[in-house]
Design an enzyme around this catalytic site. Structure first.
Site, PDB file in Angstrom:
ATOM      1  N   ASP A 116       0.945  -1.237  -0.037  1.00 25.73           N
ATOM      2  CA  ASP A 116       0.002  -0.313  -0.045  1.00 25.73           C
ATOM      3  C   ASP A 116       0.870   1.021   0.100  1.00 25.73           C
ATOM      4  OD1 ASP A 116      -2.136   2.115   0.237  1.00 25.73           O
ATOM      5  OD2 ASP A 116      -1.685   1.286   2.643  1.00 25.73           O
ATOM      6  N   ASP A 295      -2.055   6.015  -5.177  1.00 22.12           N
ATOM      7  CA  ASP A 295      -2.483   5.608  -3.953  1.00 22.12           C
ATOM      8  C   ASP A 295      -2.212   3.381  -4.054  1.00 22.12           C
ATOM      9  OD1 ASP A 295      -2.973   3.640  -1.265  1.00 22.12           O
ATOM     10  OD2 ASP A 295      -5.109   5.174  -0.991  1.00 22.12           O
TER      11      ASP A 295
END
Ligand SMILES: *[C@@H]1O[C@H](CO)[C@@H](O)[C@H](O)[C@H]1NC(C)=O
Ligand SMILES: *[C@@H]1O[C@H](CO)[C@@H](O)[C@H](O)[C@H]1NC(C)=O
Ligand SMILES: *[C@@H]1O[C@H](CO)[C@@H](O)[C@H](O)[C@H]1NC(C)=O
Ligand SMILES: *[C@@H]1O[C@H](CO)[C@@H](O)[C@H](O)[C@H]1NC(C)=O
Ligand SMILES: *[C@@H]1O[C@H](CO)[C@@H](O)[C@H](O)[C@H]1NC(C)=O
Ligand SMILES: *[C@@H]1O[C@H](CO)[C@@H](O)[C@H](O)[C@H]1NC(C)=O
Ligand SMILES: *[C@@H]1O[C@H](CO)[C@@H](O)[C@H](O)[C@H]1NC(C)=O
Length: 407
Positions: A116, A295
């Protein structure tokens, strides 16, 4: 769910001999697109909305951590409503991730984690993690000769408001053959229901953003690898695709891109935050000077409602409520992002979130995978729908992001 149960990580052995640090490839094949869509081709509106909500909670949470860590707000986000300090809604992490294996401890135990770039902590299920951790691999510090109790209690508050406590340890962590010593790990004592084993393929999560977003440490795993001289280059790179998706640690894979990288500086090293110079719809620039984060832990693109509205207005898109938009299916908008002098076009297949319904004139409408959300201030979130169109290198050494055309 966005992943097939069989998705897994492969670490290919280095082909070149004699290098001090052999190149290491981490391949993350994924069987499904992050498209929120039913098998029938209809958009799954409920899932899409849940997605928007998750992203909002996650970004707000991280902005709060940033404030706690630095005492200041990220530019332009003073108006954000404050959340409980240190809250950590693991529920966010339910399904939007690209994942693979790392090993932790001595002797090493393999864990599957989500990669992530939108957060910075390393979480694993820890001792005492109850039934909800079910079939997950649990990190037992007592079984690792290199584990040390750091003992910081980290308050984790889920999106559903149930709360738990995690505890920090440090231990040896390896990824793609590179090893970090004394890496801070949060061993969670409980996972929320949304984190439940049957709904996830991964045990935990590995944050790849900067230390300012770290709740447990200011040295996320990749930064630790860099600080300890464990990686050949202070960069990692993602290719996200139908197949052949890859996270490369410590370098870029020249087989996966063509031409040169166009770099853009990170404006605020917390998220991977950059300036998007312009966003164009069908060749006409609609937005300029947009602040955005790249992201890997978000599947769609979201932006502030006013800007998103403008973008859809330029291409015949209509609001269908709750920050969502639809457009005529036979007229998928051509959206491009200009970053550092490079134009990155979003392929129509990623704009299209599936058949929505018939419009007023009986024309078929499709859900757009760019949504408006007012909970992240003016910050745009560029998730998979963006990242799939370009090879992306995250340059920790120079605090910048590079984009190149996919090979
Ligand atoms: C990843 O870890 C799981 C669990 O240990 C293992 O079954 C799988 O083979 C691993 N994949 C690779 C490529 O090492
Ligand atoms: C480690 O602790 C767990 C309980 O948290 C226990 O079940 C296990 O037997 C212990 N392992 C060792 C090697 O002491
Ligand atoms: C890790 O911690 C141990 C014990 O505290 C220390 O001896 C060692 O130097 C540390 N290693 C690194 C690379 O920080
Ligand atoms: C990016 O940052 C570097 C190092 O701080 C600086 O030298 C360079 O001028 C910056 N580039 C741009 C386009 O601002
Ligand atoms: C989309 O826009 C880009 C840049 O404006 C252009 O290069 C490309 O040809 C356009 N694609 C389509 C399908 O119109
Ligand atoms: C872009 O926006 C930032 C604030 O978000 C501002 O500081 C900057 O001056 C703007 N740049 C231009 C060229 O408008
Ligand atoms: C925008 O461009 C796309 C691709 O060229 C086209 O299919 C679509 O009809 C255009 N939309 C509008 C509103 O002109």
């Amino acid at each position: 769910m966005f992943f097939t149960a069989g998705a897994f990580l492969t670490i290919l052995p280095a082909l070149a001999a004699g290098l001090p640090h052999p190149p290491s490839f981490i391949t993350i094949p994924l069987g499904q697109r992050p498209r929120v869509q039913h098998v029938s081709g209809f958009a799954d509106i409920a899932a899409f909305q849940a997605n928007i909500a998750r992203t909002a909670v996650k970004v707000e949470r991280n902005l709060a951590i940033y404030e706690k860590n630095t005492g200041s707000s990220l530019a332009g986000h003073h108006s954000l409503r404050k959340r409980t300090q240190g809250s950590d809604p693991l529920i966010d992490y339910a399904d939007n991730y690209w994942y693979g294996n790392i090993t932790v401890g001595t002797p090493p135990v393999t864990f599957t984690v989500d990669f992530d770039t939108g957060s910075s902590d390393l979480f694993l299920p820890g001792p005492g993690c109850g039934e909800l951790c079910g079939s997950f691999t649990v990190y037992y510090p007592n079984a690792s000769s290199t584990s040390k109790l750091l003992g910081q209690s980290v308050g984790l508050i889920y999106g559903d408001q149930s709360s738990i406590i995690g505890t920090t340890y440090s231990d040896t962590v390896s990824i793609g053959g590179y090893t970090a010593k004394n890496q801070t790990i949060i061993a969670a004592q409980q996972y929320s229901e949304a984190f439940e084993a049957p709904t996830r393929a991964s045990d935990g999560l590995m944050g790849m953003a900067f230390g300012a977003l770290g709740q447990s440490t200011h040295s996320p795993l990749f930064q630790t690898l860099v600080a300890q001289g464990a990686v050949p280059e202070p960069v990692f790179a993602f290719k996200l695709a139908h197949s052949g998706s890859e996270l490369r640690i410590g370098g870029v894979n020249s087989a996966l891109y063509k031409g040169a990288f166009t770099y853009t500086n990170v404006t605020e090293p917390a998220y991977w935050q950059i300036t998007v110079d312009g966003v164009s719809a069908n060749g006409t620039q609609v937005l300029s000077n947009v602040s955005a984060i790249v992201d890997s832990g978000t599947s769609t693109i979201s932006g502030d409602p006013a800007s998103v509205e403008k973008l859809y207005a330029a291409v015949g898109g209509v609001s269908i409520g709750n920050g969502m938009y639809a457009y005529p299916c036979d007229s998928t908008p051509n959206l491009t992002f200009q970053i550092g002098g490079k134009s990155i076009a979003i392929a129509p297949e990623w704009i299209n979130g599936g058949f929505y319904t018939d419009g007023e004139n009986g024309e078929a409408l499709c859900l757009g995978q760019i949504s408006g959300s007012d909970s992240t201030g003016t910050l745009w979130v560029l998730g998979d729908v963006f990242m799939r169109n370009v090879y992306t290198v995250f340059d920790v050494g120079n605090t910048r992001i590079g984009f190149a055309d996919l090979a």
